[in-house]
Design a protein around this motif. Sequence first.
Motif, PDB file in Angstrom:
ATOM      1  N   VAL A  75     -12.912  -2.547  -5.985  1.00 57.37           N
ATOM      2  CA  VAL A  75     -11.739  -1.934  -5.392  1.00 57.37           C
ATOM      3  C   VAL A  75     -11.118  -1.008  -6.429  1.00 57.37           C
ATOM      4  CG1 VAL A  75     -10.143  -3.788  -6.034  1.00 57.37           C
ATOM      5  CG2 VAL A  75      -9.611  -2.343  -4.090  1.00 57.37           C
ATOM      6  N   LYS A  76     -10.677   0.142  -5.971  1.00 59.18           N
ATOM      7  CA  LYS A  76      -9.974   1.059  -6.863  1.00 59.18           C
ATOM      8  C   LYS A  76      -8.524   0.613  -6.927  1.00 59.18           C
ATOM      9  CE  LYS A  76     -12.820   5.102  -6.404  1.00 59.18           C
ATOM     10  NZ  LYS A  76     -12.898   6.505  -6.072  1.00 59.18           N
ATOM     11  N   ALA A  77      -8.050   0.363  -8.109  1.00 60.44           N
ATOM     12  CA  ALA A  77      -6.680  -0.110  -8.278  1.00 60.44           C
ATOM     13  C   ALA A  77      -5.669   0.910  -7.768  1.00 60.44           C
ATOM     14  CB  ALA A  77      -6.413  -0.449  -9.741  1.00 60.44           C
ATOM     15  N   THR A  78      -6.039   2.174  -7.760  1.00 64.30           N
ATOM     16  CA  THR A  78      -5.121   3.197  -7.245  1.00 64.30           C
ATOM     17  C   THR A  78      -4.830   2.974  -5.761  1.00 64.30           C
ATOM     18  OG1 THR A  78      -6.994   4.677  -6.905  1.00 64.30           O
ATOM     19  CG2 THR A  78      -5.736   4.964  -8.923  1.00 64.30           C
ATOM     20  N   ASP A  79      -5.748   2.336  -5.028  1.00 64.34           N
ATOM     21  CA  ASP A  79      -5.512   2.032  -3.618  1.00 64.34           C
ATOM     22  C   ASP A  79      -4.463   0.934  -3.436  1.00 64.34           C
ATOM     23  OD1 ASP A  79      -7.393   3.899  -2.860  1.00 64.34           O
ATOM     24  OD2 ASP A  79      -9.028   2.443  -2.763  1.00 64.34           O
ATOM     25  N   LEU A  80      -4.194   0.178  -4.492  1.00 65.81           N
ATOM     26  CA  LEU A  80      -3.220  -0.904  -4.420  1.00 65.81           C
ATOM     27  C   LEU A  80      -1.798  -0.425  -4.670  1.00 65.81           C
ATOM     28  CD1 LEU A  80      -5.096  -3.578  -6.556  1.00 65.81           C
ATOM     29  CD2 LEU A  80      -5.135  -3.293  -4.078  1.00 65.81           C
ATOM     30  N   PHE A  81      -1.672   0.689  -5.371  1.00 66.15           N
ATOM     31  CA  PHE A  81      -0.344   1.147  -5.793  1.00 66.15           C
ATOM     32  C   PHE A  81       0.508   1.549  -4.603  1.00 66.15           C
ATOM     33  CE2 PHE A  81       2.694   4.365  -7.170  1.00 66.15           C
ATOM     34  CZ  PHE A  81       3.370   3.638  -8.135  1.00 66.15           C
ATOM     35  N   ASP A  82       1.753   1.116  -4.639  1.00 63.53           N
ATOM     36  CA  ASP A  82       2.725   1.463  -3.611  1.00 63.53           C
ATOM     37  C   ASP A  82       4.071   1.629  -4.304  1.00 63.53           C
ATOM     38  OD1 ASP A  82       4.639   1.329  -1.414  1.00 63.53           O
ATOM     39  OD2 ASP A  82       2.972   0.591  -0.215  1.00 63.53           O
ATOM     40  N   PRO A  83       4.786   2.724  -4.028  1.00 62.17           N
ATOM     41  CA  PRO A  83       6.066   2.939  -4.719  1.00 62.17           C
ATOM     42  C   PRO A  83       7.175   1.972  -4.295  1.00 62.17           C
ATOM     43  CG  PRO A  83       5.672   4.690  -3.134  1.00 62.17           C
ATOM     44  CD  PRO A  83       4.434   3.848  -3.169  1.00 62.17           C
ATOM     45  N   LEU A  84       7.002   1.289  -3.177  1.00 63.45           N
ATOM     46  CA  LEU A  84       8.030   0.338  -2.739  1.00 63.45           C
ATOM     47  C   LEU A  84       7.987  -0.920  -3.596  1.00 63.45           C
ATOM     48  CD1 LEU A  84       7.711   0.632   1.132  1.00 63.45           C
ATOM     49  CD2 LEU A  84       9.446   1.655  -0.338  1.00 63.45           C
ATOM     50  N   LEU A  85       9.136  -1.405  -3.989  1.00 59.30           N
ATOM     51  CA  LEU A  85       9.253  -2.564  -4.850  1.00 59.30           C
ATOM     52  C   LEU A  85       8.555  -3.779  -4.243  1.00 59.30           C
ATOM     53  CD1 LEU A  85      10.514  -3.683  -7.444  1.00 59.30           C
ATOM     54  CD2 LEU A  85      12.495  -4.339  -6.090  1.00 59.30           C
ATOM     55  N   GLY A  86       7.647  -4.355  -4.986  1.00 60.11           N
ATOM     56  CA  GLY A  86       6.941  -5.562  -4.564  1.00 60.11           C
ATOM     57  C   GLY A  86       5.694  -5.323  -3.741  1.00 60.11           C
ATOM     58  N   MET A  87       5.485  -4.110  -3.245  1.00 58.76           N
ATOM     59  CA  MET A  87       4.334  -3.865  -2.373  1.00 58.76           C
ATOM     60  C   MET A  87       3.021  -3.777  -3.150  1.00 58.76           C
ATOM     61  SD  MET A  87       5.365  -4.209   0.611  1.00 58.76           S
ATOM     62  CE  MET A  87       3.880  -3.746   1.459  1.00 58.76           C
ATOM     63  N   THR A  88       3.024  -3.290  -4.379  1.00 53.36           N
ATOM     64  CA  THR A  88       1.799  -3.266  -5.185  1.00 53.36           C
ATOM     65  C   THR A  88       1.318  -4.692  -5.413  1.00 53.36           C
ATOM     66  OG1 THR A  88       2.441  -1.204  -6.257  1.00 53.36           O
ATOM     67  CG2 THR A  88       0.782  -2.533  -7.378  1.00 53.36           C
ATOM     68  N   GLU A  89       2.242  -5.575  -5.714  1.00 48.87           N
ATOM     69  CA  GLU A  89       1.892  -6.972  -5.920  1.00 48.87           C
ATOM     70  C   GLU A  89       1.356  -7.590  -4.626  1.00 48.87           C
ATOM     71  OE1 GLU A  89       4.685  -5.472  -6.754  1.00 48.87           O
ATOM     72  OE2 GLU A  89       5.337  -6.078  -8.748  1.00 48.87           O
TER      73      GLU A  89
END
Length: 186
Positions: free
Chosen positions: A119-133
């Motif tokens: 999985v590309k970690a860039t696909d996990l990133f989300d600017p909303l607080l807590g959404m990346t986690e």
Amino acid sequence: VRGSHAIAAEQYQSKESPAAQLMGVRGPMEILAVAKKKQFRRLLEVTEIPDVVFDDIKGQAEAVELVRGMVEQIRLRDYFNSIGAVIPRGILLHGPSGTGKTMLAKALANAASQAFLKVKATDLFDPLLGMTERNTELVLEVAAEKAAAHPSGRAILFFDEIDTVVGERGRGGEIDRRMLGILADY
């Protein structure tokens, strides 16, 4: 005194929407989680057993030997656990682009006869607080499902470009600590 917006939001969250009823979930956050999980099933690159072997990797003899030493620990995980040995649950491969990190992980999966999930970690990133986690947790759940479906029951999960989600060591903030905690606990 609560505002009308807070009361309306509370009422909305307490009712099941028609879409939620069809999907068997409650509330907008669960609908989002189900949709994200479907998205990550598509984004997770699965290779049953990669065709890369350690001999294919050139110029990284020391790294190859270190990773090759983990093959028996992975294959015989139950045995090592039964005798009380503490074996690593993960390894961190680092280096500039093009140095063979992905090939090394694929060779490990091949030698251990396990599926390879990338999985590309860039696909996990989300600017909303807590959404990346939350996205990371969803990917780990999907990976566990895919691993369970493999004949070995296990898989090598490779996070490509993990540094985009987890910053440089020593400079991390609260997000880095939470992300590392999620990865370490899984």
